[in-house]
Enzyme design. Structure first.
Site, PDB file in Angstrom:
ATOM      1  N   HIS A   7      25.589  36.466 100.724  1.00 35.59           N
ATOM      2  CA  HIS A   7      25.743  37.137  99.432  1.00 35.59           C
ATOM      3  C   HIS A   7      27.212  37.313  99.087  1.00 35.59           C
ATOM      4  CE1 HIS A   7      25.658  40.664 102.274  1.00 35.59           C
ATOM      5  NE2 HIS A   7      26.631  41.114 101.501  1.00 35.59           N
ATOM      6  N   HIS A  80      33.672  41.386  98.408  1.00 36.85           N
ATOM      7  CA  HIS A  80      33.630  40.667  99.686  1.00 36.85           C
ATOM      8  C   HIS A  80      32.674  39.485  99.590  1.00 36.85           C
ATOM      9  CE1 HIS A  80      30.233  43.561 100.240  1.00 36.85           C
ATOM     10  NE2 HIS A  80      29.680  42.585 100.930  1.00 36.85           N
ATOM     11  N   GLU A 131      32.587  39.542 105.265  1.00 31.74           N
ATOM     12  CA  GLU A 131      31.522  40.174 106.043  1.00 31.74           C
ATOM     13  C   GLU A 131      30.809  39.071 106.809  1.00 31.74           C
ATOM     14  OE1 GLU A 131      28.512  42.008 103.590  1.00 31.74           O
ATOM     15  OE2 GLU A 131      27.561  43.020 105.289  1.00 31.74           O
TER      16      GLU A 131
HETATM   17 CO    CO Z   1      27.761  42.815 101.872  1.00 32.35          CO
END
Ligand code: CO
Length: 139
Positions: A7, A80, A131
């Site tokens: 994502h 992110h 991440e």
């Molecule tokens: Co995230």
């Protein structure tokens, strides 16, 4: 080695307003409910797209780690990028061995998908907060 893009994290001052934009302007049709993650200091909502998700994050509480980001980006912005890895501990140790800074204690936390995640400092990632997330079952 990184796997799928899971994502893209997008900080917003209002998930409700962002959902309207994704729905009414961009035509997205699938959204999760909005829920809070008090330990992470965020409200979260995912927009499901055919090949990935947008993770909308809004501050939860006064200590939210994204207050600073929104102070610099009042309308919100790209926060992110999250990639899947096969083994979060092996990935963390590999990143550290290559000189990267893992945020916080470096111990994986349970992220919004219910699997362990770590964050790698943008200074080591070409300016992007990265991440890394343990690949969920079935991915
Ligand atoms: Co995230």
């Amino acid at each position: 080695m990184i796997g799928r893009l899971n994502h893209i994290g997008v900080a917003t001052p209002s998930i409700d307003e962002s959902v309207k934009m994704y729905r009414d302007i961009l035509g997205a049709t699938k959204f999760t409910e909005k829920w809070s993650m008090p330990e992470q200091g965020v409200w979260v909502c995912f927009v499901d797209l055919p090949n990935t998700q947008i993770e909308l994050i809004e501050p939860y509480g006064e200590d939210s780690p994204i207050h600073g980001f929104l102070a610099k980006n009042p309308k919100g912005g790209q926060h992110h990028v999250c990639y899947e890895v096969d083994d979060i501990i092996a990935a963390r140790d590999d990143m550290r061995a290559k000189g990267c800074t893992i945020l916080g204690t470096g111990e994986p936390r349970i992220g919004a998908h219910g699997v362990p995640v770590i964050f790698v400092h943008p200074k080591d990632m070409g300016g992007i907060l990265v991440e890394l997330m343990q690949k969920p079952e079935g991915h």
